[in-house]
Scaffold this motif. Structure first.
Motif, PDB file in Angstrom:
ATOM      1  N   MET A   1      38.773  29.096  40.934  1.00 18.42           N
ATOM      2  CA  MET A   1      38.878  30.344  41.687  1.00 18.42           C
ATOM      3  C   MET A   1      40.186  31.048  41.343  1.00 18.42           C
ATOM      4  O   MET A   1      40.226  32.269  41.201  1.00 18.42           O
ATOM      5  CB  MET A   1      38.783  30.074  43.185  1.00 18.42           C
ATOM      6  CG  MET A   1      38.856  31.337  44.022  1.00 18.42           C
ATOM      7  SD  MET A   1      38.690  30.953  45.766  1.00 18.42           S
ATOM      8  CE  MET A   1      38.931  32.570  46.472  1.00 18.42           C
ATOM      9  N   MET A   2      41.264  30.264  41.201  1.00 18.84           N
ATOM     10  CA  MET A   2      42.560  30.866  40.874  1.00 18.84           C
ATOM     11  C   MET A   2      42.494  31.582  39.532  1.00 18.84           C
ATOM     12  O   MET A   2      42.911  32.732  39.396  1.00 18.84           O
ATOM     13  CB  MET A   2      43.668  29.802  40.832  1.00 18.84           C
ATOM     14  CG  MET A   2      45.028  30.361  40.485  1.00 18.84           C
ATOM     15  SD  MET A   2      45.585  31.594  41.680  1.00 18.84           S
ATOM     16  CE  MET A   2      45.834  30.538  43.094  1.00 18.84           C
TER      17      MET A   2
ATOM     18  N   ALA B   1      40.335  38.453  36.799  1.00 23.16           N
ATOM     19  CA  ALA B   1      39.745  39.702  37.291  1.00 23.16           C
ATOM     20  C   ALA B   1      40.833  40.727  37.607  1.00 23.16           C
ATOM     21  O   ALA B   1      40.695  41.915  37.275  1.00 23.16           O
ATOM     22  CB  ALA B   1      38.900  39.435  38.532  1.00 23.16           C
ATOM     23  N   ASP B   2      41.923  40.280  38.217  1.00 26.21           N
ATOM     24  CA  ASP B   2      43.050  41.163  38.514  1.00 26.21           C
ATOM     25  C   ASP B   2      43.625  41.716  37.212  1.00 26.21           C
ATOM     26  O   ASP B   2      43.899  42.914  37.085  1.00 26.21           O
ATOM     27  CB  ASP B   2      44.112  40.397  39.309  1.00 26.21           C
ATOM     28  CG  ASP B   2      45.207  41.263  39.891  1.00 26.21           C
ATOM     29  OD1 ASP B   2      45.244  42.486  39.641  1.00 26.21           O
ATOM     30  OD2 ASP B   2      46.058  40.716  40.629  1.00 26.21           O
TER      31      ASP B   2
ATOM     32  N   LEU C   1      43.228  49.472  47.806  1.00 30.32           N
ATOM     33  CA  LEU C   1      42.391  48.501  48.511  1.00 30.32           C
ATOM     34  C   LEU C   1      41.910  47.395  47.569  1.00 30.32           C
ATOM     35  O   LEU C   1      41.859  46.223  47.962  1.00 30.32           O
ATOM     36  CB  LEU C   1      41.213  49.204  49.181  1.00 30.32           C
ATOM     37  CG  LEU C   1      41.580  50.141  50.334  1.00 30.32           C
ATOM     38  CD1 LEU C   1      40.339  50.869  50.845  1.00 30.32           C
ATOM     39  CD2 LEU C   1      42.276  49.394  51.461  1.00 30.32           C
ATOM     40  N   ALA C   2      41.594  47.748  46.330  1.00 29.39           N
ATOM     41  CA  ALA C   2      41.185  46.735  45.352  1.00 29.39           C
ATOM     42  C   ALA C   2      42.323  45.751  45.096  1.00 29.39           C
ATOM     43  O   ALA C   2      42.103  44.535  45.037  1.00 29.39           O
ATOM     44  CB  ALA C   2      40.745  47.398  44.050  1.00 29.39           C
ATOM     45  N   VAL C   3      43.538  46.263  44.983  1.00 29.00           N
ATOM     46  CA  VAL C   3      44.700  45.400  44.757  1.00 29.00           C
ATOM     47  C   VAL C   3      44.925  44.503  45.974  1.00 29.00           C
ATOM     48  O   VAL C   3      45.255  43.314  45.838  1.00 29.00           O
ATOM     49  CB  VAL C   3      45.943  46.253  44.424  1.00 29.00           C
ATOM     50  CG1 VAL C   3      47.201  45.415  44.399  1.00 29.00           C
ATOM     51  CG2 VAL C   3      45.747  46.952  43.077  1.00 29.00           C
ATOM     52  N   ALA C   4      44.729  45.032  47.175  1.00 28.96           N
ATOM     53  CA  ALA C   4      44.861  44.222  48.390  1.00 28.96           C
ATOM     54  C   ALA C   4      43.825  43.102  48.411  1.00 28.96           C
ATOM     55  O   ALA C   4      44.128  41.968  48.818  1.00 28.96           O
ATOM     56  CB  ALA C   4      44.727  45.108  49.627  1.00 28.96           C
TER      57      ALA C   4
ATOM     58  N   LEU D   1      42.341  37.343  47.739  1.00 27.08           N
ATOM     59  CA  LEU D   1      41.622  36.318  46.982  1.00 27.08           C
ATOM     60  C   LEU D   1      42.576  35.307  46.358  1.00 27.08           C
ATOM     61  O   LEU D   1      42.291  34.103  46.322  1.00 27.08           O
ATOM     62  CB  LEU D   1      40.764  36.971  45.897  1.00 27.08           C
ATOM     63  CG  LEU D   1      39.546  37.757  46.392  1.00 27.08           C
ATOM     64  CD1 LEU D   1      38.899  38.510  45.229  1.00 27.08           C
ATOM     65  CD2 LEU D   1      38.542  36.838  47.070  1.00 27.08           C
ATOM     66  N   GLN D   2      43.716  35.776  45.873  1.00 29.54           N
ATOM     67  CA  GLN D   2      44.695  34.862  45.294  1.00 29.54           C
ATOM     68  C   GLN D   2      45.278  33.949  46.370  1.00 29.54           C
ATOM     69  O   GLN D   2      45.499  32.757  46.133  1.00 29.54           O
ATOM     70  CB  GLN D   2      45.772  35.654  44.554  1.00 29.54           C
ATOM     71  CG  GLN D   2      45.212  36.269  43.288  1.00 29.54           C
ATOM     72  CD  GLN D   2      45.899  37.529  42.826  1.00 29.54           C
ATOM     73  OE1 GLN D   2      46.779  38.064  43.493  1.00 29.54           O
ATOM     74  NE2 GLN D   2      45.477  38.037  41.677  1.00 29.54           N
TER      75      GLN D   2
END
Length: 134
Positions: free
Chosen positions: A10-11, A17-18, A113-116, A121-122
């Motif tokens: 997941m990490m 993705a980021d 919002l995408a960055v948040a 997720l991180q």
């Protein structure tokens, strides 16, 4: 443990993705600054500088996403950067320094919002990594 697994976890997926989203956004802002400026009502220089800054950041994220391990301190730093980017995006809109169009406001809000979401997720991936036995 001071490091967490990255690739194929997941990490690693959230960092990748980021990195890919940051790279795409950075390239769009940097190389498409002139037409974007007209559409968004944001200064060409602001778009180029912000976009140009995202490109090495994105490359770093992709590089570390593909490593077997990343340090927790690195991930916390990325989370902090993402939180600051989000806060700064909203502060920019509230500051009056820019007069974006409705499209420009939407662009700033959606990317913030995408960055948040990436920061969240991180953080979840860090928590998940702590629960996995070594």
């Amino acid at each position: 443990m001071n490091a967490v697994p990255a690739s194929r976890t997941m990490m690693g997926h959230t960092l990748l993705a980021d990195g890919l989203a940051s790279g795409a956004t950075g390239a769009l802002m940097c190389f498409g600054a002139s037409p974007l400026s007209e559409l968004l009502g944001l200064d060409v220089t602001l778009l180029r500088v912000a976009g140009g800054g995202l490109l090495p950041y994105a490359a770093m994220l992709v590089f570390f996403a593909l490593r077997p391990l990343v340090s927790r301190a690195f991930v916390w730093t990325i989370i902090g950067i993402n939180v600051m980017w989000t806060a700064d995006s909203f502060a920019l809109l509230a500051s009056g320094w820019v007069q974006p169009t409705a499209w420009g406001q939407a662009f700033v809000v959606v990317q913030a919002l995408a960055v948040a979401v990436f920061a969240g997720l991180q953080g979840m991936a860090l928590k998940q990594a702590r629960l996995v036995p070594a």
